[in-house]
Motif scaffolding. Structure first.
Motif, short mmCIF file in Angstrom:
data_model
loop_
_atom_site.label_atom_id
_atom_site.label_comp_id
_atom_site.label_asym_id
_atom_site.label_seq_id
_atom_site.Cartn_x
_atom_site.Cartn_y
_atom_site.Cartn_z
N THR A 100 -2.90 2.57 4.64
CA THR A 100 -1.57 2.36 5.22
C THR A 100 -1.51 2.92 6.64
OG1 THR A 100 -0.64 2.54 3.02
CG2 THR A 100 0.89 2.70 4.84
N PHE A 116 0.82 -1.21 0.00
CA PHE A 116 0.00 0.00 0.00
C PHE A 116 0.86 1.27 0.00
CE2 PHE A 116 -3.47 -2.79 1.60
CZ PHE A 116 -4.38 -2.50 0.60
N THR A 139 -5.12 4.90 -0.41
CA THR A 139 -4.06 3.97 0.01
C THR A 139 -3.25 4.54 1.17
OG1 THR A 139 -2.65 4.81 -1.77
CG2 THR A 139 -3.85 2.77 -2.19
#
Length: 121
Positions: free
Chosen positions: A42, A5, A38
């Motif tokens: 993360t 990610f 993303t």
């Protein structure tokens, strides 16, 4: 999983920055949204595993900035084709000069033909 990610966020953030700078219009919002999503994924994975969160926050911020930059750019910058009057005038003058030159050449040819007809063979 976290590394994947982070990699996706990094690639889309860089791509989003490039698209925000270049004249891609509002399509630059897409990589920004992907970088934002993303980056958030993360962040939550890093929070769950108690790992450093600075990188995920950085990509989330970059994603937000790219979305804002690309979005506002599409509203403020209008792609319009302006008519260049000076160019049109130069083109018209060039056509007129070409016509005059052709008339001069035609007159010269007529004179040459007249001279050739006057001379006995």
């Amino acid at each position: 999983m976290r590394i994947v990610f982070i990699s996706i966020a990094a690639i889309t953030a860089v791509l989003g920055i490039i698209m925000a700078i270049l004249p891609f219009g509002s399509i630059g919002v897409l990589p920004g949204i992907v970088a934002l999503i993303t980056g958030l994924i993360t962040y939550f994975i890093s929070k769950k595993n108690q790992k450093p969160k600075k990188l995920s926050i950085l990509f989330t911020i970059i994603g937000v900035l790219v979305v804002i930059a690309s979005g506002t750019k599409s509203f403020w910058v209008k792609d319009e084709i302006a008519i260049d009057q000076e160019f049109n005038q130069k083109e018209e003058n060039s056509k007129e000069e070409a016509i005059e030159e052709l008339k001069e050449i035609e007159n010269d040819l007529d004179e040459i033909e007249d001279i050739d007809m006057e001379q006995p063979e």
